[in-house]
Write a protein that holds these residues in place. Structure first.
Motif, PDB file in Angstrom:
ATOM      1  N   GLY B 155       1.046  -0.916  -0.190  1.00  0.00           N
ATOM      2  CA  GLY B 155       0.117   0.115   0.164  1.00  0.00           C
ATOM      3  C   GLY B 155       0.925   1.714  -0.088  1.00  0.00           C
ATOM      4  O   GLY B 155       1.678   1.554   0.619  1.00  0.00           O
ATOM      5  N   PHE B 156       0.823   2.184  -0.811  1.00  0.00           N
ATOM      6  CA  PHE B 156       1.336   3.491  -0.437  1.00  0.00           C
ATOM      7  C   PHE B 156       0.116   4.410  -1.291  1.00  0.00           C
ATOM      8  O   PHE B 156      -0.850   4.467  -1.161  1.00  0.00           O
ATOM      9  CB  PHE B 156       2.519   3.392  -1.435  1.00  0.00           C
ATOM     10  CG  PHE B 156       2.312   3.289  -3.595  1.00  0.00           C
ATOM     11  CD1 PHE B 156       1.828   4.769  -3.958  1.00  0.00           C
ATOM     12  CD2 PHE B 156       2.517   2.263  -3.893  1.00  0.00           C
ATOM     13  CE1 PHE B 156       1.414   4.424  -5.051  1.00  0.00           C
ATOM     14  CE2 PHE B 156       1.815   2.117  -5.417  1.00  0.00           C
ATOM     15  CZ  PHE B 156       1.283   3.173  -5.868  1.00  0.00           C
ATOM     16  N   LYS B 157       0.797   5.506  -0.822  1.00  0.00           N
ATOM     17  CA  LYS B 157      -0.729   6.752  -1.046  1.00  0.00           C
ATOM     18  C   LYS B 157      -0.464   7.913  -2.614  1.00  0.00           C
ATOM     19  O   LYS B 157       0.603   8.315  -2.669  1.00  0.00           O
ATOM     20  CB  LYS B 157      -1.196   7.770   0.652  1.00  0.00           C
ATOM     21  CG  LYS B 157      -1.641   8.107   0.866  1.00  0.00           C
ATOM     22  CD  LYS B 157      -1.514   9.790   1.115  1.00  0.00           C
ATOM     23  CE  LYS B 157      -2.920  11.005   1.461  1.00  0.00           C
ATOM     24  NZ  LYS B 157      -2.755  11.828   2.738  1.00  0.00           N
ATOM     25  N   ALA B 158      -1.046   7.487  -3.032  1.00  0.00           N
ATOM     26  CA  ALA B 158      -1.110   7.658  -4.756  1.00  0.00           C
ATOM     27  C   ALA B 158      -1.370   8.912  -4.504  1.00  0.00           C
ATOM     28  O   ALA B 158      -2.403   8.963  -3.930  1.00  0.00           O
ATOM     29  CB  ALA B 158      -1.559   6.471  -5.528  1.00  0.00           C
ATOM     30  N   ALA B 164      -4.168   9.491 -13.443  1.00  0.00           N
ATOM     31  CA  ALA B 164      -3.053   8.806 -13.970  1.00  0.00           C
ATOM     32  C   ALA B 164      -4.018   7.867 -14.151  1.00  0.00           C
ATOM     33  O   ALA B 164      -5.242   7.002 -13.961  1.00  0.00           O
ATOM     34  CB  ALA B 164      -3.054   8.716 -12.348  1.00  0.00           C
ATOM     35  N   ARG B 165      -2.738   6.599 -14.930  1.00  0.00           N
ATOM     36  CA  ARG B 165      -3.443   5.559 -14.501  1.00  0.00           C
ATOM     37  C   ARG B 165      -3.680   4.718 -13.276  1.00  0.00           C
ATOM     38  O   ARG B 165      -3.879   3.769 -13.253  1.00  0.00           O
ATOM     39  CB  ARG B 165      -2.378   3.962 -15.407  1.00  0.00           C
ATOM     40  CG  ARG B 165      -0.567   4.456 -14.174  1.00  0.00           C
ATOM     41  CD  ARG B 165       0.745   3.655 -14.776  1.00  0.00           C
ATOM     42  NE  ARG B 165       1.190   3.712 -13.799  1.00  0.00           N
ATOM     43  CZ  ARG B 165       1.440   2.410 -13.026  1.00  0.00           C
ATOM     44  NH1 ARG B 165       0.542   1.947 -12.590  1.00  0.00           N
ATOM     45  NH2 ARG B 165       2.686   2.548 -12.475  1.00  0.00           N
ATOM     46  N   THR B 166      -2.511   5.243 -12.535  1.00  0.00           N
ATOM     47  CA  THR B 166      -3.525   4.281 -10.856  1.00  0.00           C
ATOM     48  C   THR B 166      -5.101   4.838 -10.913  1.00  0.00           C
ATOM     49  O   THR B 166      -5.574   3.245 -10.330  1.00  0.00           O
ATOM     50  CB  THR B 166      -2.974   4.750  -9.856  1.00  0.00           C
ATOM     51  OG1 THR B 166      -2.663   6.645 -10.025  1.00  0.00           O
ATOM     52  CG2 THR B 166      -1.317   4.945  -9.403  1.00  0.00           C
ATOM     53  N   GLU B 170     -10.349   3.624 -17.650  1.00  0.00           N
ATOM     54  CA  GLU B 170      -9.816   3.208 -18.991  1.00  0.00           C
ATOM     55  C   GLU B 170      -8.167   3.637 -19.317  1.00  0.00           C
ATOM     56  O   GLU B 170      -8.254   2.391 -20.411  1.00  0.00           O
ATOM     57  CB  GLU B 170     -10.149   4.827 -19.895  1.00  0.00           C
ATOM     58  CG  GLU B 170     -10.919   5.347 -20.287  1.00  0.00           C
ATOM     59  CD  GLU B 170     -11.847   4.050 -20.480  1.00  0.00           C
ATOM     60  OE1 GLU B 170     -11.635   4.058 -21.687  1.00  0.00           O
ATOM     61  OE2 GLU B 170     -13.317   3.709 -20.665  1.00  0.00           O
ATOM     62  N   LEU B 171      -7.013   3.125 -18.596  1.00  0.00           N
ATOM     63  CA  LEU B 171      -5.736   3.010 -18.096  1.00  0.00           C
ATOM     64  C   LEU B 171      -5.943   2.097 -17.411  1.00  0.00           C
ATOM     65  O   LEU B 171      -4.637   1.061 -16.670  1.00  0.00           O
ATOM     66  CB  LEU B 171      -5.068   4.345 -18.400  1.00  0.00           C
ATOM     67  CG  LEU B 171      -4.830   5.438 -18.673  1.00  0.00           C
ATOM     68  CD1 LEU B 171      -4.084   6.821 -18.248  1.00  0.00           C
ATOM     69  CD2 LEU B 171      -4.611   5.449 -20.217  1.00  0.00           C
ATOM     70  N   GLY B 172      -6.942   1.362 -17.263  1.00  0.00           N
ATOM     71  CA  GLY B 172      -6.325   0.000 -16.638  1.00  0.00           C
ATOM     72  C   GLY B 172      -5.857   0.570 -15.310  1.00  0.00           C
ATOM     73  O   GLY B 172      -5.696  -0.334 -13.915  1.00  0.00           O
TER      74      GLY B 172
END
Lengths: 327, 327
Positions: B155-158, B164-166, B170-172
């Motif tokens: 786990g990390f705080k994105a 963003a892709r996270t 649409e970017l999975g």
């Protein structure tokens, strides 16, 4: 009511010994009588802890007019029956957890206590321990921001004995009702009733859960709780609450924490706590205070909390396919 | 085949930079060409990492007859399309994980690679890192006895960015396919395909899992795995394996471990590991060795493992109700 609360204890086992020891730390509390089906055990216990009276049956104890409140410390499966016996004979009750084998039993006890205007509380000692109270206060005050993830485990390697209350299904065995209720309690305290519960267990040869893993989900609040209990292995027995502003950790054994860390802004603040006894004096103090104030429920751990707890435990058991004959 | 393996890279992003840096540590490996839809990016990357050629389209790269193998490092959702493009043009492929958005895509790639007798591997770098290999060996050798509980988080705080892709569906986006696959991989490596999977997630406003909690259950083996991933909070990112004789812990960040503790007989043994690079050189070495040996699959991480991994991820997604348009 007299200014000193006279206690009786049903079933002088391991936990009753710690309880009786801690009872001495509480003002206005007197251990008056012990009851065991084995009168020799009752006599020994009474002698060791300075109780004036001992009985070879629970019936005698609940008919002793000088006993104000009974601490029920028998195995899980007898909690309902023994608490009911006390209530029906006009005794206030502090019942060891789990207060029943399911929510139905707990609700029935709550109904009887209410009807008879008697005090009833589940002995969830963690709830009253000053370090835990401090922890709860820190979280409520937003020290770590909004809670996002709750992680709590409770695991120890129990001696494998199919006749022990840990593994024996007839005695209400299984890790969930014995120790898994601590992580469940924590999630409920911090986030309330979960919208979704998923759980999975290792059911051993005696038919009870030897390891129980649970996920409590609160989609509206954006909180998830990862909880587990085990009789098979010693897990850290820590609780970590991850919030938007930081993390708070109750170190092992978190259910009676002596060390709490707050991780925030890149540093760790540590709070340390000393306990004069085993930690049971706080729940005893709560009962004594309530009785002296004429209350029939604890404001801090009212019966609604016990019912919520047992409803959650019932949902977990439905998920893992564990039924007891009381269901 | 020539003794030096010529690499091409599709999509010069963050992970491709580390990869290209580590590629220099591998004998018989040469970074020959970079392709990006933005030719300036390709030119810069080629210059920085000493690649002779750069292209403004992936098509040009896969038509370069001197490129032996392509590392596909585009966003998740393009892995299938780009790997297929490479395979159909006779290139061996190392595809960043997840190799597809679901098991169907992975199986299709495996089918095409097999048909064309080309090498294909999912870039599961952890599998090849010496510290992880040592960990797996210790467990396999019974150092901690029989596994009972597997606990692993990532786990990390994105940074919250819906583009963003996270977080972008649409970017999975979603934590499971980005980082949750590490804990899933670990459970599969240690215990194989689970009999039961339960999972629950916090699905955010962009429709992807921001936190994903999973329980893998192996009733026959008596093993349970508690797994989780999160983009919302930084969790310890440790892996703990509890066995009948002891516990083994891969310290943070466990997916590329540098410290492993073995807790046994009341003491802790610590193993420390140094990495000359970022840790990608080991998977690169594996690909180079396989190609030099004329193999079309890694023996250590064959396509059956990727398929098993993606089938498990599909089952988790079914549990949490997360569907991508590729499903």
């Amino acid at each position: 009511m007299n200014k000193v609360i006279n206690w009786g204890i049903i079933a002088p086992g391991r936990i009753a010994r710690k309880f009786a020891s801690d009872l001495k730390l509480v003002e206005n509390a007197n251990l008056l009588a012990i009851a065991s089906r084995d009168i020799d055990k009752a006599r020994e216990f009474a002698k060791e802890f300075g109780a004036d009276r001992f009985y070879g049956s629970y019936e005698e104890l609940v008919h002793d007019p000088d006993v104000d409140v009974v601490y029920v410390a028998s195995p899980h499966v007898f909690h309902f029956e023994h608490s009911l016996l006390c209530l029906e004979n006009g005794k206030h009750v502090l019942c060891e957890k789990p207060m029943g084998m399911n929510a139905r039993q707990v609700m029935e006890l709550a109904r009887v206590a209410d009807q008879r205007n008697l005090f009833l509380m589940e002995a969830f000692w963690t709830n009253f321990i000053p370090s835990f109270v401090k922890f709860r206060e820190l979280v409520a005050n937003g020290v770590i921001g909004d809670i996002k993830v709750i992680q709590a485990d409770f695991g120890f390697k129990a001696n494998y004995d199919i006749n022990a209350r840990t593994f024996n299904k007839e005695l209400g065995g299984g890790s969930l009702l014995d120790i898994g209720l601590y992580p469940v309690f924590l999630a409920l305290e911090l986030a309330g009733e979960p919208d979704q519960i998923k759980a999975s267990a290792i059911i051993g040869s005696t038919g009870v859960d030897e390891t129980c893993s649970m996920i409590f989900n609160y989609p509206e609040k954006g909180i998830v709780a990862n909880l587990s209990s085990s009789f098979l292995v010693s897990t850290p027995t820590e609780a970590l609450i991850y919030g938007t502003l930081g993390t708070i950790k109750m170190h092992a054994q978190w259910h009676a924490p002596t060390r709490i860390s707050i991780f925030k802004d890149g540093k760790e603040d540590v709070l340390k706590f000393d306990e004069p006894g085993f930690g049971y004096e706080h729940e005893i103090q709560e009962v004594v205070s309530c009785l002296l104030d004429g209350l029939t429920e604890s404001k801090s751990f009212p019966l609604t909390k016990s019912i919520l707890l047992h409803q959650a435990l019932d949902r977990v058991r439905a998920e893992i396919g564990l039924r007891y004959k009381y269901d």
